[in-house]
Scaffold this motif. Structure first.
Motif, short mmCIF file in Angstrom:
data_model
loop_
_atom_site.label_atom_id
_atom_site.label_comp_id
_atom_site.label_asym_id
_atom_site.label_seq_id
_atom_site.Cartn_x
_atom_site.Cartn_y
_atom_site.Cartn_z
N SER A 84 36.37 36.06 36.13
CA SER A 84 37.36 35.60 37.11
C SER A 84 36.93 34.28 37.73
CB SER A 84 37.51 36.67 38.20
OG SER A 84 36.26 36.87 38.85
N ASP A 232 46.13 48.48 34.92
CA ASP A 232 47.26 48.95 35.71
C ASP A 232 47.19 50.46 35.84
OD1 ASP A 232 48.27 46.40 36.03
OD2 ASP A 232 49.59 46.52 34.29
N LYS A 243 39.34 50.50 46.99
CA LYS A 243 38.29 49.47 46.91
C LYS A 243 36.93 50.10 47.16
CE LYS A 243 37.15 44.83 48.52
NZ LYS A 243 37.54 43.70 49.39
N SER A 263 39.31 45.06 43.76
CA SER A 263 40.55 44.75 44.48
C SER A 263 41.68 45.62 43.96
CB SER A 263 40.92 43.27 44.33
OG SER A 263 41.24 42.96 42.98
N ARG A 265 45.92 45.53 44.14
CA ARG A 265 47.04 44.67 44.51
C ARG A 265 48.31 45.47 44.76
NH1 ARG A 265 47.24 40.12 40.04
NH2 ARG A 265 48.85 39.32 41.46
N THR A 266 49.39 44.74 45.07
CA THR A 266 50.66 45.37 45.39
C THR A 266 51.32 45.94 44.15
OG1 THR A 266 50.94 43.73 47.15
CG2 THR A 266 52.88 44.98 46.51
N THR A 267 52.04 47.05 44.34
CA THR A 267 52.74 47.70 43.23
C THR A 267 53.69 46.74 42.53
OG1 THR A 267 52.64 49.80 44.42
CG2 THR A 267 54.24 49.65 42.64
N LYS A 268 53.76 46.87 41.18
CA LYS A 268 54.67 46.04 40.39
C LYS A 268 55.26 46.90 39.28
CE LYS A 268 51.47 44.46 36.81
NZ LYS A 268 50.90 43.32 36.08
N SER A 280 41.53 45.51 39.84
CA SER A 280 40.44 44.74 39.23
C SER A 280 39.12 45.45 39.53
CB SER A 280 40.40 43.32 39.79
OG SER A 280 39.29 42.60 39.25
#
Length: 368
Positions: A84, A232, A243, A263, A265-268, A280
């Protein structure tokens, strides 16, 4: 055909009696679906709550053993290993490039990124980029603080770590310059050090020895030195991906290594239109990953719901009259209904306790 007639009490003729017939109805067993905790199970041949404990010889369709052990909730996901934090390293010196780090090299605090006119450009750790020369009597600033923090971390002391560049700071710089093979001036010209938040991995070299080192020219392409896996997770399992949670990574060669959720993240929506949570994970043991490049791995996230308990498949649970659940204990050709207390649910199993239940006891379940 002869029809029997009969008379009423007043001798009048009544119509013939009709023969009574029983209508036989085939009743199909109803399979009920009941949600329990996080599991869903089938009640085989049951349309009513299970009766209070009784013994019978009507065997269930199949049986499973009561198991003792840990109940663990688990989710698996596939994702790529990658580095990253990609960025370009641009030169601020004037001269000729004489050396660069190589692809896949890791450069940490105090180490050389490249050299101009045979003098090193050095990586220091910090969030604020170097934007001016470091020298005595310069105005105070956070960049001075970052320089002094790095000097102290490298073992060069004798000054107060703060935002002021003092004569003591210059003396520490001189000692450092001597060890680097630089002119011992106590000053650092703009471009001699590069501040980055963390150690970096060299992903590409865009300047070669002999190339002009022009100001603003790209010299290296780097990324974070730590490998990450991006996966995912289904929304229904996102409580496993918090986390700091630990995970196991299954490598292509059959080995495993450890990871930590870095990390969430927001749902997608994924390509199939399903809701997922991007996660991640930071891989924590680089020794396991020396030969792992540009590949996908399986990430296993687990959470222990209960330790050293008795459990049965959730399909073995039958509702009791008045509430609660029972299981059908099968002993030879005898079946008895045993009330149970349920606990944790995980991976299609339920924690249970009840009279006579022990590891290896067989209980009724639907036929697969």
């Amino acid at each position: 055909m002869t029809t029997d007639l009969h008379l009423s009490d007043d001798n009048t003729t009544l119509p013939p009696r009709r023969t009574r017939r029983r209508l036989l109805t085939a009743v199909s067993a109803v399979v009920a679906v009941t949600a329990v905790g996080t599991g869903v199970f089938l009640l085989y041949g049951r349309t009513e709550p299970a009766p209070e404990p009784t013994a019978t010889t009507q065997l269930p369709p199949a049986t499973e053993k009561v198991v003792r052990g840990d109940l663990v909730e688990e989710v698996r996901a596939i994702g790529p290993i990658r580095f990253s934090g990609k960025r370009a390293i641009r030169n601020q010196m004037q001269g000729i490039v004489t050396w660069t780090a190589e692809v896949n090299d890791t450069v940490d605090r105090g180490e050389k990124l490249y050299a101009v006119d045979d003098k090193p450009v050095v990586l220091l750790l910090g969030d604020l980029p170097a934007w001016r020369e470091f020298a005595p009597k310069m105005t105070d600033g956070k960049d001075v603080l970052a320089l002094e923090e790095n000097l102290a971390a490298l073992g060069y002391m004798g000054f107060t770590v703060d935002e002021e560049f003092t004569g003591n700071t210059a003396d520490a710089v001189k000692r450092w310059q001597k060890n680097l093979g630089l002119p011992v001036t106590g000053k650092l010209e703009l471009g001699r050090v590069v501040f980055l938040p963390r150690a970096v991995r060299v992903g590409g070299v865009t300047a070669r020895p002999g190339d002009p080192a022009e100001r603003g020219a790209e010299i290296l392409r780097t990324s974070g030195a730590t490998r990450h896996v991006a996966v995912d997770i289904p929304v229904a399992e996102q409580d496993l991906a918090v986390k700091g949670a630990k995970a196991t990574v299954m490598l292509p060669d059959g080995g495993t290594t450890k990871a930590v959720v870095a990390s969430v993240r927001t749902t997608k929506l994924n390509k199939e239109g399903k809701s997922v949570v991007p996660v991640s994970l930071r891989l924590t043991d680089s020794e396991d990953l020396k030969n792992v490049q540009n590949t996908e791995v399986v990430v296993v996230l687990k959470r222990t719901e209960a330790k050293d308990v008795l459990s049965v498949p959730v399909t073995a649970l039958l509702p009791r009259a008045g509430g609660g659940y029972a299981v059908e204990v099968v002993e030879g050709t005898t079946v008895r209904s045993v009330p149970v207390t349920t606990g944790a649910f995980a991976d299609g199993r339920a924690e249970v306790s009840g009279p006579g239940l022990a590891e290896g006891t067989r209980v009724g379940v639907p036929k697969l």
